[in-house]
Design an enzyme around this catalytic site. Structure first.
Site, PDB file in Angstrom:
ATOM      1  N   ARG A  19     -13.699  -3.819  18.903  1.00 38.90           N
ATOM      2  CA  ARG A  19     -13.323  -3.009  17.738  1.00 38.90           C
ATOM      3  C   ARG A  19     -14.546  -2.844  16.843  1.00 38.90           C
ATOM      4  O   ARG A  19     -15.037  -1.739  16.675  1.00 38.90           O
ATOM      5  CB  ARG A  19     -12.162  -3.672  16.989  1.00 38.90           C
ATOM      6  N   ASP A  66      15.674   9.348   1.616  1.00 36.66           N
ATOM      7  CA  ASP A  66      15.857   8.536   0.415  1.00 36.66           C
ATOM      8  C   ASP A  66      17.162   7.760   0.392  1.00 36.66           C
ATOM      9  O   ASP A  66      17.424   7.021  -0.550  1.00 36.66           O
ATOM     10  CB  ASP A  66      15.837   9.445  -0.825  1.00 36.66           C
ATOM     11  N   CYS A  99      18.273   8.898   6.167  1.00 37.33           N
ATOM     12  CA  CYS A  99      17.642  10.041   5.503  1.00 37.33           C
ATOM     13  C   CYS A  99      16.346   9.580   4.810  1.00 37.33           C
ATOM     14  O   CYS A  99      16.021   8.398   4.829  1.00 37.33           O
ATOM     15  CB  CYS A  99      18.577  10.646   4.470  1.00 37.33           C
ATOM     16  N   ARG A 152      -8.427 -17.588   9.275  1.00 46.55           N
ATOM     17  CA  ARG A 152      -7.916 -16.443   8.499  1.00 46.55           C
ATOM     18  C   ARG A 152      -6.418 -16.281   8.739  1.00 46.55           C
ATOM     19  O   ARG A 152      -5.987 -15.894   9.819  1.00 46.55           O
ATOM     20  CB  ARG A 152      -8.666 -15.166   8.906  1.00 46.55           C
ATOM     21  N   LYS A 155      -5.029  -8.030   2.943  1.00 43.37           N
ATOM     22  CA  LYS A 155      -5.261  -6.594   3.136  1.00 43.37           C
ATOM     23  C   LYS A 155      -3.934  -5.841   3.112  1.00 43.37           C
ATOM     24  O   LYS A 155      -2.861  -6.450   3.228  1.00 43.37           O
ATOM     25  CB  LYS A 155      -5.987  -6.369   4.461  1.00 43.37           C
ATOM     26  N   HIS A 206     -13.137 -11.831  16.073  1.00 45.07           N
ATOM     27  CA  HIS A 206     -11.684 -11.621  16.002  1.00 45.07           C
ATOM     28  C   HIS A 206     -11.130 -11.594  17.427  1.00 45.07           C
ATOM     29  O   HIS A 206     -11.737 -10.997  18.308  1.00 45.07           O
ATOM     30  CB  HIS A 206     -11.402 -10.303  15.272  1.00 45.07           C
ATOM     31  N   TYR A 220      22.760  13.738   8.432  1.00 44.52           N
ATOM     32  CA  TYR A 220      22.142  14.833   9.191  1.00 44.52           C
ATOM     33  C   TYR A 220      22.517  14.743  10.664  1.00 44.52           C
ATOM     34  O   TYR A 220      22.395  13.678  11.280  1.00 44.52           O
ATOM     35  CB  TYR A 220      20.622  14.760   9.077  1.00 44.52           C
TER      36      TYR A 220
HETATM   37  C1  LIG Z   1      -5.834  -8.595   9.956  1.00 44.47           C
HETATM   38  C2  LIG Z   1      -6.853  -9.553  10.374  1.00 44.47           C
HETATM   39  C3  LIG Z   1      -6.576 -10.933  10.364  1.00 44.47           C
HETATM   40  C4  LIG Z   1      -5.207 -11.489  10.139  1.00 44.47           C
HETATM   41  O1  LIG Z   1      -4.515 -11.460  11.362  1.00 44.47           O
HETATM   42  P1  LIG Z   1      -3.024 -12.032  11.506  1.00 44.47           P
HETATM   43  O2  LIG Z   1      -2.714 -11.864  12.939  1.00 44.47           O
HETATM   44  O3  LIG Z   1      -2.167 -11.163  10.642  1.00 44.47           O
HETATM   45  O4  LIG Z   1      -3.050 -13.426  11.064  1.00 44.47           O
HETATM   46  C5  LIG Z   1      -7.620 -11.792  10.645  1.00 44.47           C
HETATM   47  N1  LIG Z   1      -8.850 -11.330  10.921  1.00 44.47           N
HETATM   48  C6  LIG Z   1      -9.151 -10.020  10.956  1.00 44.47           C
HETATM   49  C7  LIG Z   1     -10.523  -9.573  11.285  1.00 44.47           C
HETATM   50  C8  LIG Z   1      -8.156  -9.069  10.706  1.00 44.47           C
HETATM   51  O5  LIG Z   1      -8.450  -7.775  10.771  1.00 44.47           O
END
Ligand SMILES: *Cc1c(COP(=O)(O)O)cnc(C)c1O
Length: 425
Positions: free
Chosen positions: A182, A360, A358, A267, A84, A211, A311
């Site tokens: 969430r 850029d 800055c 994951r 992602k 999660h 700046y």
């Molecule tokens: C982003 C995400 C992950 C990955 O998590 P990490 O801590 O970066 O390994 C896994 N599962 C879900 C649902 C996420 O949103």
């Protein structure tokens, strides 16, 4: 008329020609006319010729991190590469391909468009969107074979109806809320949820996941409670005769720390890119950061004593320094809050960034005094400076920057991708 007669009466600098002409000949071409360059050829000019700041992605590091993760997975457990946010700023397509070639089985994204990008690049692995997208995106999900996370009956049924209308199946992963609050169906309500949607023949539950909120924190009861709730929810599904499909829960932290959370798949996000999810995993796994950031010096000069830089002129020259400018700024992800709090590396030596960063550009200081055995640097326009990465023994890391800014590496890595060209090695 008002526009011809300004109120203040000033008519000076009123040029007869409306705009500058590039052509030196009298019969000037129109602004859109012929130019003596093949613009399509110019499109092929490499990014290194256009801009003296870039991100380098080491795909062998991605491969290393996949292999390190796989080595820790329980036998038979699948690996989902989380790509992602453009692979946390590393480039989704290249990272996805590398991860799959290195043994990852599936991909996860956060938005439908991120999934479409992978499909358009010819990637065929299963893709899961980690949240429930708007129902209006369902044609894209079906058209590109992208699986949604599902947790509302409304979405599930809209998805099933459209699939059915086209003679298709509607595969999904059920998101279970086991405590992070969430997204997801609350663990104790999943049987009700299943009853609400189960009549629809097109729906196919190919996965069930949750999660963790605290897998990266020191051992804690909240994590244990989430694992327990999830295990019970999966058991309840099976008792009710519902196949949960591929069961998954672990993010990077849980993958590396808690084998009991591997279930059928894990994951891998932040550690795919070489970062430790927490201090507890340091020394237990050989992760390699894949991202480095470089820039070339665009200006280098002595600044007289007590003159300011950038700046606000917060920094004042001691007179015995050279001030070098780099064409990278906070629009490129070099967070402005790092101003005067970060070192770069020139010729294997740390050089302190000075003055405000800055949009850029930013500046750093090179001490030109000679004393002791200290090696004197000789900065020149065009010299490569390491903003993030390693040169000899000197190393600057996104981890350090994240620590300075009281944030996590995820945020800084993603930021570096915005405008910088990416070079893969
Ligand atoms: C982003 C995400 C992950 C990955 O998590 P990490 O801590 O970066 O390994 C896994 N599962 C879900 C649902 C996420 O949103």
């Amino acid at each position: 008329m008002a526009h011809e007669e300004p109120l203040n009466g000033f008519t000076g600098f009123n040029r007869k020609k409306s705009s500058f002409q590039y052509s030196r000949s009298a019969e000037a071409s129109s602004p859109h006319g012929e130019v003596p360059f093949d613009l399509e050829k110019l499109d092929e000019m490499p990014s290194s010729g256009r801009r003296w700041a870039w991100v380098e992605i080491d795909l062998s590091a991605i491969r290393n991190n996949v292999l390190e993760a796989k080595r820790r997975l329980r036998p038979g457990c699948r690996l989902m590469a989380v790509v992602k946010a453009d692979a946390y700023g590393h480039g989704a397509v290249r990272v996805a391909r590398t991860a799959l070639n290195s043994g990852a089985d599936e991909l996860a994204v956060a938005t439908v468009d991120e999934g479409v990008e992978l499909r358009k690049a010819g990637i065929h692995a299963p893709i899961l969107v980690l949240a429930e997208p708007p129902a209006s995106s369902i044609p894209l999900l079906l058209g590109y074979h992208i699986m949604p996370a599902v947790y509302t009956p409304e979405f599930a049924l809209a998805y099933a109806e459209m699939a059915d209308a086209h003679g298709m199946k509607a595969p999904f992963h059920l998101a279970v809320n086991t405590g992070m609050n969430r997204i997801g169906v609350r663990a104790e309500e999943i049987i009700d949820f299943e009853r609400t949607v189960s009549f629809h023949r097109a729906l196919e539950q190919v996965g069930t996941f949750t999660h963790f909120a605290t897998a990266d924190m020191p051992e804690n009861i909240d994590f244990t409670i989430q694992v327990h709730r999830f295990t019970e929810a999966i058991d309840a599904l099976r008792v009710a005769g519902i196949d949960p499909g591929t069961v998954h829960a672990a993010n990077s932290a849980a993958l590396l720390r808690y084998p009991q959370t591997h279930f059928d798949m894990a994951r891998l996000g932040i550690s795919l890119y070489g970062f430790h999810p927490c201090n507890e995993t340091r020394g237990t796994v050989n992760l390699k950061p894949a991202m480095s950031v470089y820039a070339r010096i665009t200006e280098c000069k002595q600044v007289p004593m007590s003159e300011g830089v950038s700046y606000g002129l917060n920094y004042r020259s001691t007179g015995s320094v050279k001030i070098c400018t780099l064409p990278i700024g906070y629009a490129d992800g070099l967070n402005r809050a790092l101003s005067s709090r970060v070192n770069f590396i020139l010729d294997g030596t740390y050089v302190p960034q000075v003055g405000n960063i800055c949009m850029d550009q930013c500046m750093f200081e090179v001490d030109m005094r000679t004393y002791g055995t200290r090696r004197r640097l000789d900065p020149q326009i065009g010299d490569v400076v390491t903003v993030v990465g390693q040169q000899g023994d000197a190393v600057t890391t996104i981890t350090e920057m994240a620590y300075t800014l009281h944030t996590i590496e995820h945020e800084l890595a993603i930021a570096f991708s915005h405008r910088l060209p990416r070079v893969y090695v």
